[in-house]
Scaffold this motif. Structure first.
Motif, PDB file in Angstrom:
ATOM      1  N   ASP A   1      34.788  30.598  36.032  1.00  0.00           N
ATOM      2  CA  ASP A   1      35.240  30.131  37.349  1.00  0.00           C
ATOM      3  C   ASP A   1      34.174  30.392  38.409  1.00  0.00           C
ATOM      4  O   ASP A   1      33.858  29.524  39.219  1.00  0.00           O
ATOM      5  CB  ASP A   1      36.555  30.804  37.747  1.00  0.00           C
ATOM      6  N   ARG A   2      33.624  31.596  38.410  1.00  0.00           N
ATOM      7  CA  ARG A   2      32.598  31.937  39.388  1.00  0.00           C
ATOM      8  C   ARG A   2      31.321  31.126  39.161  1.00  0.00           C
ATOM      9  O   ARG A   2      30.676  30.693  40.112  1.00  0.00           O
ATOM     10  CB  ARG A   2      32.298  33.441  39.354  1.00  0.00           C
TER      11      ARG A   2
ATOM     12  N   GLU B   1      31.779  27.808  40.690  1.00  0.00           N
ATOM     13  CA  GLU B   1      31.637  27.924  42.145  1.00  0.00           C
ATOM     14  C   GLU B   1      30.173  27.954  42.557  1.00  0.00           C
ATOM     15  O   GLU B   1      29.797  27.411  43.590  1.00  0.00           O
ATOM     16  CB  GLU B   1      32.334  29.182  42.655  1.00  0.00           C
ATOM     17  N   LEU B   2      29.358  28.610  41.753  1.00  0.00           N
ATOM     18  CA  LEU B   2      27.936  28.759  42.050  1.00  0.00           C
ATOM     19  C   LEU B   2      27.095  27.556  41.616  1.00  0.00           C
ATOM     20  O   LEU B   2      25.897  27.515  41.862  1.00  0.00           O
ATOM     21  CB  LEU B   2      27.392  30.025  41.378  1.00  0.00           C
TER      22      LEU B   2
ATOM     23  N   ILE C   1      29.803  37.688  34.832  1.00  0.00           N
ATOM     24  CA  ILE C   1      30.224  36.584  35.688  1.00  0.00           C
ATOM     25  C   ILE C   1      31.009  35.590  34.834  1.00  0.00           C
ATOM     26  O   ILE C   1      30.510  35.107  33.816  1.00  0.00           O
ATOM     27  CB  ILE C   1      29.006  35.909  36.351  1.00  0.00           C
TER      28      ILE C   1
END
Length: 116
Positions: free
Chosen positions: A108-109, A112-113, A105
Motif C-alpha cells: 500500500d505504501r 502511494e510512493l 515498506i
C-alpha cells in the motif's frame, strides 16, 4: 515478447543493482539476489518477490539464519517489456519494490510512493 537468455538478463539485473543509490543498498544485510525463470505457479503475473523477514519484524537476527532472497522473474519481466530500455526501467522498479519490502515498506505504501 522480448528475448534475452539467462546470462544477458542477469547482467541487466547486476547493472541496475549497481545504479541504485548507496543509501538504499548499504543497509542490506544477509540477502541474496536471484533470477528465476518464472514463479512456482508458472504465471507471468509476478515480477519479483522478497522472501525473508523485514527489518521491522526482526527480533534476534543475525546468528546463522539463511539469507533473505530477492527474486526477479525473467519471463514475466520480458513479457511486459517492448524493448531493452523498458526492461531496464522495469527491473529497476522491481528491485526498488522488493528492497523496500526488506525495509518493511508494504505494498500500500509503495503504491502511494509510486513504486507499486
Amino acid at each position: 515478447m522480448l528475448s534475452l537468455d539467462e546470462s544477458e538478463f542477469e547482467r541487466l539485473v547486476v547493472d541496475e543493482l549497481d545504479l541504485l543509490p548507496d543509501d538504499m543498498v548499504d543497509g542490506l544485510d544477509n540477502i541474496i539476489f536471484v533470477v528465476e525463470t518464472r514463479p512456482e505457479d508458472g504465471s507471468l503475473d509476478l515480477l519479483g518477490l522478497y522472501d525473508g523477514v523485514a527489518l521491522t519484524e526482526r527480533g534476534q537476527y543475525g546468528f546463522g539464519e539463511m539469507p533473505d532472497r530477492i527474486v526477479l522473474y525473467r519471463e514475466p519481466l520480458l513479457s511486459m517489456c517492448a524493448d531493452l530500455d523498458e526492461l531496464r526501467d522495469q527491473i529497476h522498479i522491481t528491485l526498488v519494490h522488493e528492497i523496500a519490502h526488506f525495509y518493511g515498506i508494504d505494498d500500500d505504501r509503495l503504491h502511494e510512493l509510486g513504486w507499486g
